[in-house]
Motif scaffolding. Sequence first.
Motif, PDB file in Angstrom:
ATOM      1  N   PRO A   1     -15.662 -21.388 -36.839  1.00 20.38           N
ATOM      2  CA  PRO A   1     -16.986 -20.828 -37.119  1.00 20.38           C
ATOM      3  C   PRO A   1     -17.699 -21.597 -38.220  1.00 20.38           C
ATOM      4  N   GLU A   2     -18.984 -21.805 -38.077  1.00 24.82           N
ATOM      5  CA  GLU A   2     -19.781 -22.297 -39.199  1.00 24.82           C
ATOM      6  C   GLU A   2     -19.684 -21.238 -40.292  1.00 24.82           C
ATOM      7  N   PHE A   3     -19.345 -21.647 -41.504  1.00 20.68           N
ATOM      8  CA  PHE A   3     -18.850 -20.719 -42.522  1.00 20.68           C
ATOM      9  C   PHE A   3     -19.832 -19.582 -42.826  1.00 20.68           C
ATOM     10  N   SER A   4     -21.116 -19.871 -42.842  1.00 17.04           N
ATOM     11  CA  SER A   4     -22.095 -18.842 -43.215  1.00 17.04           C
ATOM     12  C   SER A   4     -22.488 -17.943 -42.050  1.00 17.04           C
ATOM     13  N   SER A   5     -21.989 -18.233 -40.841  1.00 15.58           N
ATOM     14  CA  SER A   5     -22.452 -17.501 -39.662  1.00 15.58           C
ATOM     15  C   SER A   5     -21.668 -16.231 -39.367  1.00 15.58           C
ATOM     16  N   ASN A   6     -20.472 -16.093 -39.957  1.00 23.84           N
ATOM     17  CA  ASN A   6     -19.603 -14.929 -39.688  1.00 23.84           C
ATOM     18  C   ASN A   6     -19.359 -14.742 -38.186  1.00 23.84           C
ATOM     19  N   SER A   7     -19.155 -15.852 -37.480  1.00 29.17           N
ATOM     20  CA  SER A   7     -19.023 -15.791 -36.025  1.00 29.17           C
ATOM     21  C   SER A   7     -17.581 -15.801 -35.538  1.00 29.17           C
ATOM     22  N   TYR A   8     -16.602 -15.810 -36.440  1.00 26.94           N
ATOM     23  CA  TYR A   8     -15.211 -16.013 -36.030  1.00 26.94           C
ATOM     24  C   TYR A   8     -14.756 -14.981 -35.002  1.00 26.94           C
ATOM     25  N   ALA A   9     -15.104 -13.702 -35.215  1.00 30.46           N
ATOM     26  CA  ALA A   9     -14.644 -12.637 -34.322  1.00 30.46           C
ATOM     27  C   ALA A   9     -15.164 -12.816 -32.902  1.00 30.46           C
ATOM     28  N   ASN A  10     -16.235 -13.578 -32.743  1.00 37.44           N
ATOM     29  CA  ASN A  10     -16.837 -13.756 -31.416  1.00 37.44           C
ATOM     30  C   ASN A  10     -16.337 -14.994 -30.672  1.00 37.44           C
TER      31      ASN A  10
END
Length: 222
Positions: free
Chosen positions: A182-191
Amino acid sequence: MKYNVVEIFHSVQGEGIDVGREVVFLRLAKCNLACVWCDTEFDTYTEMSLYEVVEKMVALAREYQVNHAVITGGEPLFRSHDDLAELVKSLKEVGFTITIETNGTIHPFVSMDVDLFSVSPKLKSSGNSPIKPDVLRRWCTSEDVQLKFVIADLEDMKEACTMIKFCADEIIDYEIPVIFQPEFSSNSYANLMGWATECLGDLKLDMNVFFIPQVHKLVGVE
């Protein structure tokens, strides 16, 4: 033979299949891209000779008892490939294993005794034009490569998967790891997992796919 060095430092690899590995980083100046989220000052550097670079890296390796070097940037391949190959040769001679981190837009013109090329094609969210598919496919004809994609949103995942599908035969044949982070500022890891399944479908079963956050940022090291 001079090298434009931003910094040489000891840390932990925070990305890719070597995540958690203790390494000596060599960060070289200059890049052929301009990512909107880049946090490195590439235009402030020190000119160092080959001897000076190797001497400093060896000193850190001995101090911390490590034997792996990561050459990063900037873009390490955005310079004389002969000079880079000579640096790699010298580091190998003193016992380092070596990773070169690259955006993938430039393929080496000369042979380099590198243990791993970490190829991270930049997507539209980075603010750059996409990598040429044929250049990426050329990278995927070797076992000493990992592909790493920084994902900010579903559109990034779709773009990454289009690239992966173009090189699917090579990725499968050479068992190239595919890493989504994930791009660090996007908080997209769970997706990420759901997006990858949606975009790759059954093709994901034939590949070595990993979902790895930027660990060095999570734990607060450089």
